[in-house]
Design a protein around this motif. Structure first.
Motif, short mmCIF file in Angstrom:
data_model
loop_
_atom_site.label_atom_id
_atom_site.label_comp_id
_atom_site.label_asym_id
_atom_site.label_seq_id
_atom_site.Cartn_x
_atom_site.Cartn_y
_atom_site.Cartn_z
N LYS A 109 5.83 5.62 -11.40
CA LYS A 109 5.15 4.39 -11.81
C LYS A 109 3.76 4.32 -11.19
O LYS A 109 2.78 3.94 -11.83
N ILE A 110 3.63 4.75 -9.94
CA ILE A 110 2.34 4.74 -9.25
C ILE A 110 1.38 5.74 -9.91
O ILE A 110 0.22 5.45 -10.12
N ASP A 140 5.56 -4.77 -6.20
CA ASP A 140 5.93 -3.91 -5.08
C ASP A 140 6.86 -2.81 -5.59
O ASP A 140 7.88 -3.10 -6.21
N THR A 141 6.49 -1.57 -5.38
CA THR A 141 7.33 -0.46 -5.83
C THR A 141 7.14 0.77 -4.94
O THR A 141 6.10 0.95 -4.35
N ASN A 142 8.18 1.56 -4.88
CA ASN A 142 8.12 2.86 -4.22
C ASN A 142 8.30 3.98 -5.25
O ASN A 142 8.42 5.14 -4.89
N ASP A 143 8.33 3.61 -6.54
CA ASP A 143 8.53 4.55 -7.64
C ASP A 143 7.27 5.40 -7.82
O ASP A 143 6.25 4.93 -8.32
N LYS A 144 7.33 6.65 -7.41
CA LYS A 144 6.15 7.53 -7.45
C LYS A 144 5.65 7.76 -8.86
O LYS A 144 4.46 7.87 -9.09
N ALA A 186 -2.42 0.33 -1.77
CA ALA A 186 -1.43 0.94 -0.89
C ALA A 186 -1.49 0.27 0.47
O ALA A 186 -2.56 0.02 1.00
N THR A 187 -0.33 -0.05 1.01
CA THR A 187 -0.25 -0.57 2.38
C THR A 187 0.70 0.34 3.16
O THR A 187 1.64 0.89 2.61
N PHE A 188 0.42 0.49 4.41
CA PHE A 188 1.22 1.35 5.26
C PHE A 188 1.77 0.54 6.41
O PHE A 188 1.05 -0.18 7.08
N THR A 189 3.07 0.68 6.64
CA THR A 189 3.73 -0.04 7.73
C THR A 189 3.89 0.92 8.90
O THR A 189 4.46 2.00 8.73
N GLN A 231 5.28 2.65 12.26
CA GLN A 231 6.63 2.83 12.77
C GLN A 231 6.84 1.87 13.95
O GLN A 231 5.93 1.59 14.70
#
Length: 49
Positions: free
Chosen positions: A28-29, A22-26, A37-40, A42
């Motif tokens: 690294k992606i 799990d990462t938000n590091d652009k 990719a998963t989207f949560t 709002q």
């Protein structure tokens, strides 16, 4: 999504011997060969006035 969906996805990845990170590091992606990719959604609705 229902919790059962995520449980089944986890089981599938485990059976296929796919390690998830799990990462938000652009950066690294961008360097990854492939990714999931998963989207949560709002919690609050967007109000347009």
């Amino acid at each position: 999504m229902p919790e059962l969906f995520y449980k089944k996805m986890d089981e599938m990845f485990k059976e296929l011997k796919i390690d998830l990170e799990d990462t938000n590091d652009k950066e690294k992606i961008k360097e990854a060969e492939n990714f999931v990719a998963t989207f949560t959604p709002q919690k609050e609705p967007i109000k347009i006035e």
